[in-house]
Design a protein around this motif. Sequence first.
Motif, short mmCIF file in Angstrom:
data_model
loop_
_atom_site.label_atom_id
_atom_site.label_comp_id
_atom_site.label_asym_id
_atom_site.label_seq_id
_atom_site.Cartn_x
_atom_site.Cartn_y
_atom_site.Cartn_z
N HIS A 1 3.88 3.35 -7.00
CA HIS A 1 3.09 3.64 -5.79
C HIS A 1 4.07 3.55 -4.62
O HIS A 1 4.54 2.47 -4.29
N GLU B 1 -4.45 8.31 -7.09
CA GLU B 1 -3.18 7.81 -6.55
C GLU B 1 -1.98 8.55 -7.08
O GLU B 1 -0.87 8.34 -6.63
N HIS C 1 1.51 8.89 1.70
CA HIS C 1 1.51 8.49 0.29
C HIS C 1 2.26 9.56 -0.50
O HIS C 1 1.93 10.75 -0.41
N HIS D 1 5.30 5.01 -0.63
CA HIS D 1 5.01 5.68 0.64
C HIS D 1 6.35 6.02 1.30
O HIS D 1 7.36 5.39 1.02
N GLU E 1 -2.78 6.24 5.83
CA GLU E 1 -1.87 5.53 4.92
C GLU E 1 -1.04 4.54 5.73
O GLU E 1 -0.65 4.83 6.85
N ARG F 1 0.43 12.91 0.73
CA ARG F 1 -0.96 13.12 1.11
C ARG F 1 -1.35 11.98 2.05
O ARG F 1 -0.72 10.92 2.07
ZN LIG Z 1 -0.62 5.05 -1.30
#
Ligand SMILES: [Zn+2]
Length: 249
Positions: A187, A247, A200, A189, A58, A138
């Motif tokens: 989304h 996702e 993520h 991080h 990631e 993850r």
């Molecule tokens: Zn991601």
Amino acid sequence: MTQRSGKGASSSLPTNRLFQTSTMAALLDAVYDGEMTMDELLKHGDFGLGTFNALDGEMIVTDGEVRQFRSQGIASDVPSDLKTPFACVTRFEPEQTVTIDEPLDKEAFEALVNKLLDNPNLFGAVRFTGEFEKVDTRTVFCQCRPYPGMLEVVAKQPTFTMNNITGLMLGFRTPKYMQGINVAGYHLHVLSDDRKHGGHVTDYRVKRGKLEVARISDLEISLPRTKEFAEAELLPAGLSEAIRTAEGG
Ligand SMILES: [Zn+2]
């Protein structure tokens, strides 16, 4: 060690303009190799997220520095010629900053950001800096050809929970109608304060800190000219559900 932007994302770059390489649908269809290097990516922004060729971990980009989290969720060296099959960056300039002084779970946090952004049909850039009660992450891991589909990969992905950490969480909110181009919804991080751990984000509860957001209405999408992208199925049946599985959280 991290890859720095050098004179990449200079002050001449427009603020809050989203640049992305390839599409989420392509990643889902195992187009895991792109043509864009970190050096090139950083010319388009100093803030963002993504992954690396062969789905090797990631990516988080903050203050013009790229970090790569491999399968153990630990930051590793990022050579400037490393390439990405999917990444989104911007030169983030917060439009609104608020202080969070009570614990918020993911749902409450997203509701607050939605309220601040006040327009579900624009993209939003989000950065939270502060304390977390917990963050679930993850990290995808390096794949070998022939590449398996992303749903197969994420079924085996390592997951981690970090409790009582300080750090930053950043990313984007994508409008629903852009599903497939990007990831509809949030989304995000995360990067720990010691800059050593991250990944993520699938779930979290923030404790207190600073939330910064900006609306994004300008986009630039750079599509790969590779054979794999040419042959990819980019509007399969069940695309939304597949993206949520891959996702989501
Ligand atoms: Zn991601």
